[in-house]
Design an enzyme around this catalytic site. Sequence first.
Site, short mmCIF file in Angstrom:
data_model
loop_
_atom_site.label_atom_id
_atom_site.label_comp_id
_atom_site.label_asym_id
_atom_site.label_seq_id
_atom_site.Cartn_x
_atom_site.Cartn_y
_atom_site.Cartn_z
N ASP A 1 34.74 37.29 40.89
CA ASP A 1 33.63 37.64 40.01
C ASP A 1 34.06 38.62 38.92
O ASP A 1 34.89 39.50 39.15
CB ASP A 1 32.53 38.28 40.86
CG ASP A 1 31.30 38.66 40.06
OD1 ASP A 1 30.69 37.75 39.47
OD2 ASP A 1 30.97 39.86 40.00
N GLU B 1 36.02 33.78 37.26
CA GLU B 1 34.88 33.83 36.36
C GLU B 1 35.29 34.77 35.21
O GLU B 1 35.12 35.98 35.29
CB GLU B 1 33.63 34.35 37.06
CG GLU B 1 32.39 34.23 36.19
CD GLU B 1 31.52 35.48 36.16
OE1 GLU B 1 30.58 35.53 35.36
OE2 GLU B 1 31.79 36.42 36.92
#
Length: 634
Positions: A314, A367
């Site tokens: 993330d 990401e």
Amino acid sequence: MNQVQVHSLFTDFDIDLFKAGKHFRLYEKLGAHLTEVNGVKGVYFAVWAPAARSVSVVGDFNYWIQGEHQLNVRWDGSGIWEGFIPGIDKGTRYKYKIQSNNEGVITEKADPFALFCEHPPQTASVIWDLEYKWKDKKWMDNRKDKNALDKPFSVYEVHLGSWRRNAEGKFLSYVEMADELVAYVKETGFTHVEFMPVMEYPYDPSWGYQLVGYFAPTSRFGKPQDFMLLVDKFHQAGVGVILDWVPSHFPEDAHGLGFFDGSNLYEHPDRRKGFHPDWKSLVFNYGRNEVRSFLISNAIFWLHQYHVDGLRVDAVASMLYLDYSRKDGEWEPNIYGGRENLDTISFLKDFNEAVYAAFPDVQTIAEESTSFPMVSRPTYIGGLGFGMKWMMGWMHDTLQYFKKEPIYRRYHQNDITFSMTYAFTENFMLPLSHDEVVYGKHSILGRMTGDEWQRFANLRLLYGYMFTHPGTKLLFMGAEFGQSGEWNFENSLDWHLLQFGYHQGIKKCITDLNALYKNHSALYEQQFHADGFEWINYSDNENSVLAYIRKGLNTKDDLIVVANFTPVVHENYRIGLPAKGKLVEVFNSDNTEYGGSGVMSVKPIKIDKQAWNFREFSAELTLPPLGVTVYKIS
């Protein structure tokens, strides 16, 4: 009187690796371990707290009294406190009470390596084990084939707390999801499921992205073995499991990692590098070797102990740039005067090298929302080493295009074709994720323009375009049946919508697209290579039509894709083709089974020896309204 016995699981080599930032199985040493010493059962504790003057284990067994069970500090300067406490058993709650060398500072912390935690808002760690009899040998023996970059990779992204709830509105347990969620993902044809963070977190509105228990699956849905069962059942069903992993930041909750031993132990001491202004959270000190060991050990832990098949990392962009979400004067350049965080770059390379060395049959997915180069390229040629990277540019441009009324799309043809100018610079995954259906952005269906029929036709067109575009796929839960409202983490998805035909049609369309993706090698064999894609016509902006070829390793497997982004039926529409024969329709988003108008080619279409689009052969097609059609040459 101290009731802690001298005992250690550490060797000198362990300590050397830990100090060097190269110990990637720290969970086997640090934390609380049920064991037996001199014939007596109990628990060995070990915690890293170099700024501590004393460390006590407090818990149910000593009425939470500080000083009753003081750990012993190691002599080697590692900052590790350890010891064996007899008579403690599985299920016992505990914390560490740390008196710091900083005068007057006392902290009470959950175990950073705890295997299980109390149900929030309670904050204690719980003594546990990881004993479980796995039944997924067939999957584990063959998952390299399932996870390879030249295989279909279609991901269903799930927030466990809101996928579905029971009749009382309460969470489904891991065990219940092992039946219901596994069957649903199998039915809809996704190859992988991705869970938003399952590691223990204190605050529900964070969706799991503010972690305190990095080694513990959240107790909201059950025990660690229950989560193992869920992963096991997915594997038995032939579905891979990816976890969201959050090494980018952590919350300042009193029982968490922040200011752990009265010092900036895990977080960077400089607030310009150690505090995230967007999320009001702390940022790891990626230049500290022991912190690198902690984080990489955590990644390895989920792959090793829970048989996980991949990690989606993330907020990588927030880690890579020193000026991320910071104004001038709020950040300090690196030693070369640049804005890149050199410690992070080094850490991410170490992370990927360690993961792929230990588990060559998994994938790491970044990401990463910027144009940082070579994110998904090997470290030996200067890349960060990820297996894949989210294609955020494609997502943004495509959703913006689909919001436009079809009459205006002729002026924005470049928005829908631009992704192909950079599609093969990385191993891209096409995401329509949870971030796109919150905070007033509307659901994916809610982004579509037109009347009801057109909105659903646009959605099917979007999905058809997505599944025939190069790259792997990710779809957030609810999008597969046309969730109409924004995602709300406090409620179940709107499953009642499946009583309506258009929503049933979207689900059927996604199921068939997953089958198309898996059954046609042209869509995956070269999904990350320019040889796998060829334009037929990208310049017909007047009709808002695209035509392209998806190419496999063998030309007989090639697919012809034609997309009509207007609600006008185009009859006698000619496209150039690479070979003679006949066109056989293998997918049409205008299928009446999906809620379409049924403009389909039931019979094969003859290919003429007539030059068109700079090709020797061509054929005349009837293009369905707001539809994508896929053909094979026979």
